[in-house]
Design a protein around this motif. Structure first.
Motif, PDB file in Angstrom:
ATOM      1  N   MET A   1      43.387  43.008  33.721  1.00  9.18           N
ATOM      2  CA  MET A   1      43.780  44.313  34.253  1.00  9.18           C
ATOM      3  C   MET A   1      43.167  44.482  35.639  1.00  9.18           C
ATOM      4  N   ARG A   2      44.006  44.611  36.661  1.00  4.19           N
ATOM      5  CA  ARG A   2      43.526  44.733  38.028  1.00  4.19           C
ATOM      6  C   ARG A   2      42.829  46.073  38.211  1.00  4.19           C
ATOM      7  N   GLY A   3      41.799  46.061  39.083  1.00  8.21           N
ATOM      8  CA  GLY A   3      41.047  47.277  39.319  1.00  8.21           C
ATOM      9  C   GLY A   3      39.804  47.376  38.463  1.00  8.21           C
ATOM     10  N   ARG A   4      39.517  46.332  37.704  1.00  5.32           N
ATOM     11  CA  ARG A   4      38.361  46.348  36.824  1.00  5.32           C
ATOM     12  C   ARG A   4      37.086  46.197  37.636  1.00  5.32           C
ATOM     13  N   ARG A   5      36.208  47.181  37.542  1.00  4.08           N
ATOM     14  CA  ARG A   5      34.910  47.110  38.209  1.00  4.08           C
ATOM     15  C   ARG A   5      33.866  47.720  37.291  1.00  4.08           C
ATOM     16  N   TYR A   6      32.627  47.267  37.443  1.00  3.90           N
ATOM     17  CA  TYR A   6      31.536  47.815  36.664  1.00  3.90           C
ATOM     18  C   TYR A   6      30.661  48.681  37.540  1.00  3.90           C
ATOM     19  N   ALA A   7      30.053  49.687  36.946  1.00 11.26           N
ATOM     20  CA  ALA A   7      29.164  50.573  37.690  1.00 11.26           C
ATOM     21  C   ALA A   7      27.978  49.779  38.206  1.00 11.26           C
ATOM     22  N   LEU A   8      27.378  50.264  39.291  1.00 12.81           N
ATOM     23  CA  LEU A   8      26.207  49.601  39.845  1.00 12.81           C
ATOM     24  C   LEU A   8      25.013  49.907  38.956  1.00 12.81           C
ATOM     25  N   THR A   9      24.635  48.957  38.142  1.00  9.34           N
ATOM     26  CA  THR A   9      23.577  49.150  37.164  1.00  9.34           C
ATOM     27  C   THR A   9      22.243  48.715  37.720  1.00  9.34           C
ATOM     28  N   ASP A 134      37.269  29.331  46.675  1.00 15.36           N
ATOM     29  CA  ASP A 134      38.572  29.730  47.201  1.00 15.36           C
ATOM     30  C   ASP A 134      39.101  30.891  46.364  1.00 15.36           C
ATOM     31  N   TRP A 135      39.284  32.039  46.997  1.00 19.26           N
ATOM     32  CA  TRP A 135      39.844  33.195  46.297  1.00 19.26           C
ATOM     33  C   TRP A 135      41.359  33.057  46.243  1.00 19.26           C
ATOM     34  N   LEU A 136      41.926  33.534  45.162  1.00 16.16           N
ATOM     35  CA  LEU A 136      43.375  33.481  45.013  1.00 16.16           C
ATOM     36  C   LEU A 136      44.079  34.466  45.948  1.00 16.16           C
ATOM     37  N   GLU A 137      43.429  35.603  46.209  1.00 22.69           N
ATOM     38  CA  GLU A 137      44.027  36.642  47.035  1.00 22.69           C
ATOM     39  C   GLU A 137      43.026  37.109  48.097  1.00 22.69           C
ATOM     40  N   ASP A 138      43.550  37.542  49.237  1.00 16.17           N
ATOM     41  CA  ASP A 138      42.695  38.203  50.216  1.00 16.17           C
ATOM     42  C   ASP A 138      42.203  39.522  49.615  1.00 16.17           C
ATOM     43  N   ASP A 139      40.979  39.892  49.957  1.00 14.30           N
ATOM     44  CA  ASP A 139      40.386  41.101  49.410  1.00 14.30           C
ATOM     45  C   ASP A 139      40.297  42.170  50.495  1.00 14.30           C
ATOM     46  N   ALA A 213      29.285  37.240  37.556  1.00 14.94           N
ATOM     47  CA  ALA A 213      30.207  37.172  38.696  1.00 14.94           C
ATOM     48  C   ALA A 213      30.780  38.549  39.015  1.00 14.94           C
ATOM     49  N   GLU A 214      31.144  39.292  38.000  1.00 16.73           N
ATOM     50  CA  GLU A 214      31.701  40.622  38.224  1.00 16.73           C
ATOM     51  C   GLU A 214      30.697  41.537  38.916  1.00 16.73           C
ATOM     52  N   ILE A 215      29.434  41.470  38.496  1.00 18.15           N
ATOM     53  CA  ILE A 215      28.398  42.318  39.080  1.00 18.15           C
ATOM     54  C   ILE A 215      28.203  41.990  40.556  1.00 18.15           C
ATOM     55  N   VAL A 216      28.120  40.692  40.861  1.00 19.03           N
ATOM     56  CA  VAL A 216      27.890  40.282  42.251  1.00 19.03           C
ATOM     57  C   VAL A 216      29.048  40.715  43.146  1.00 19.03           C
ATOM     58  N   VAL A 217      30.272  40.416  42.733  1.00 18.77           N
ATOM     59  CA  VAL A 217      31.435  40.762  43.557  1.00 18.77           C
ATOM     60  C   VAL A 217      31.554  42.275  43.699  1.00 18.77           C
ATOM     61  N   ALA A 218      31.307  43.015  42.615  1.00 17.65           N
ATOM     62  CA  ALA A 218      31.407  44.470  42.668  1.00 17.65           C
ATOM     63  C   ALA A 218      30.379  45.060  43.619  1.00 17.65           C
ATOM     64  N   PHE A 219      29.189  44.477  43.657  1.00 21.95           N
ATOM     65  CA  PHE A 219      28.182  45.005  44.567  1.00 21.95           C
ATOM     66  C   PHE A 219      28.635  44.893  46.013  1.00 21.95           C
ATOM     67  N   GLY A 220      29.378  43.849  46.325  1.00 16.45           N
ATOM     68  CA  GLY A 220      29.905  43.689  47.678  1.00 16.45           C
ATOM     69  C   GLY A 220      31.125  44.544  47.948  1.00 16.45           C
ATOM     70  N   GLY A 221      31.598  45.252  46.942  1.00 17.24           N
ATOM     71  CA  GLY A 221      32.777  46.099  47.118  1.00 17.24           C
ATOM     72  C   GLY A 221      34.078  45.371  46.883  1.00 17.24           C
ATOM     73  N   GLY A 222      34.011  44.128  46.419  1.00 14.82           N
ATOM     74  CA  GLY A 222      35.213  43.343  46.211  1.00 14.82           C
ATOM     75  C   GLY A 222      35.822  43.542  44.843  1.00 14.82           C
ATOM     76  N   VAL A 224      37.068  41.599  41.698  1.00 14.26           N
ATOM     77  CA  VAL A 224      36.792  40.276  41.141  1.00 14.26           C
ATOM     78  C   VAL A 224      38.071  39.511  40.791  1.00 14.26           C
ATOM     79  N   GLU A 225      39.140  40.214  40.435  1.00 18.18           N
ATOM     80  CA  GLU A 225      40.368  39.505  40.070  1.00 18.18           C
ATOM     81  C   GLU A 225      41.070  38.914  41.284  1.00 18.18           C
ATOM     82  N   ASN A 226      40.689  39.357  42.482  1.00 18.56           N
ATOM     83  CA  ASN A 226      41.198  38.682  43.678  1.00 18.56           C
ATOM     84  C   ASN A 226      40.572  37.298  43.829  1.00 18.56           C
ATOM     85  N   MET A 227      39.442  37.090  43.157  1.00 15.42           N
ATOM     86  CA  MET A 227      38.758  35.804  43.254  1.00 15.42           C
ATOM     87  C   MET A 227      39.455  34.758  42.380  1.00 15.42           C
TER      88      MET A 227
END
Length: 341
Positions: A1-9, A134-139, A213-222, A224-227
């Motif tokens: 599901m696109r748009g999946r992000r976790y809160a900054l814990t 290599d990300w599948l999509e530009d972010d 991986a989700e936590i790291v990418v989310a912290f950068g504002g990205g 994760v499913e684009n990866m």
């Protein structure tokens, strides 16, 4: 599901303190797509645009990446003796991509350590929160990331020519990029003769590995499913070093982690900072304990397929730079011997 992000814990806060950023040091992230994505014609060949020689031994190579459509700095420590071709050791920064103060040069003795060694140490600046893949999509936030292509196809030939290198290579990383280093070694089997992982989780397809991986990418504002697409999907399995342990065969492999229990470096932090440091240490300990479990599963996987590796499993230590400096020192006899350094 696109748009999946976790809160900054709190776990993210601990990652920030260790391998991402330090207070007051913002990271410069891509805020737009490269020129090539907007229809402009860009060179299709990687080139060294310029070389800045800060000293005889400390250089910066600026390499144009056709896959990412931009120039990327490579920090280079030159060999003690350049009288003959020397190997290259690609040393990756953590989740901050070297764009913050939490990097090898700021936090360790890497410059002094390699001062008497006959190897080119090459560290890319950039790739924050990208997993150097290599990300599948530009972010929209993190831009275009084609780091596997850059590091395994574009960089080696131009670096070898610019530095007069021998053609033998090792790669190592810390925290986020430890996962990356192992994956890159599997994906480019003929490029690297040795690989080092310092406090990395080699899993990406498991719940624990994908959450890191989700936590790291989310912290950068990205996103994760684009990866790698939907979490747990095919691309996540392809990146999982544990699932593909066989691909590390015939390489010198060094893996380190700590238990998460505070040790000597935490004691020094306590002496310098007092009680205020305790919550941070607890979080850093939890992260390293998780990495420790990941390392145990990697070891079992390598043992099952008969791939030999050298392990440094510390009875104490958290997710902090003091232990990574020690791990780099420990790993060098293994990595250096494999590439003739």
């Amino acid at each position: 599901m696109r748009g999946r992000r976790y809160a900054l814990t709190g776990a993210i806060g601990a990652l920030v303190l260790s391998s991402l950023v330090l207070p007051g040091t913002p990271i410069a992230l891509a805020d737009q797509l490269p020129a090539a994505a907007t229809g402009e014609i860009a060179s299709q060949v990687a080139t060294v645009e310029r070389i800045e020689k800060h000293t005889d031994r400390d250089w910066s190579l600026f390499v144009y990446s056709p896959s990412m459509g931009r120039s990327i700095e490579l920090q280079v420590l030159r060999p003690a003796d350049t009288g003959s071709p020397r190997p290259v050791f690609y040393l990756l920064n953590g989740a901050g991509g070297g764009e913050d103060q939490a990097n090898w040069r700021e936090q360790t003795d890497v410059v002094d350590f390699f001062a008497d060694k006959n190897v080119n140490v090459v560290t890319p600046i950039g790739g924050a929160f990208s997993y150097y893949t290599d990300w599948l999509e530009d972010d929209p936030v993190l831009g275009r990331n084609k780091w596997t292509t850059f590091l395994t196809e574009e960089v080696p030939p131009v670096v070898d020519r610019a530095l007069g290198a021998s053609g033998r290579n090792a790669i190592a990383g810390v925290s986020m990029s430890a996962t990356s280093a192992l994956a890159l070694a599997e994906q480019a089997p003929h490029l690297y003769q040795a690989v080092g992982s310092y406090s990395g989780c080699a899993e990406t397809a498991t719940e624990v590995g994908s959450r890191y991986a989700e936590i790291v990418v989310a912290f950068g504002g990205g996103e994760v499913e684009n990866m790698w697409g939907p979490v747990g999907g095919t691309h996540w399995q392809e990146q999982d070093v544990v699932l593909n342990a066989e691909k590390l065969r015939d390489k010198a492999v060094f893996v380190s982690s700590s238990s998460g229990v505070p040790g000597a470096h935490e004691l020094r932090a306590w002496e310098q900072s007092g009680v205020a440091v305790l919550p941070d240490l607890a979080l850093l300990g939890l992260i390293e304990a998780g990495v420790h479990d990941c390392t145990a599963r990697l070891r079992r996987a390598l043992d099952e397929v008969g791939v030999e590796a050298t392990y440094s499993i510390r009875p104490d230590g958290t997710h902090t730079w003091g232990y990574w400096q020690e791990a780099l020192h420990e790993s060098w006899p293994v990595l250096g011997e494999a590439i003739g350094a």
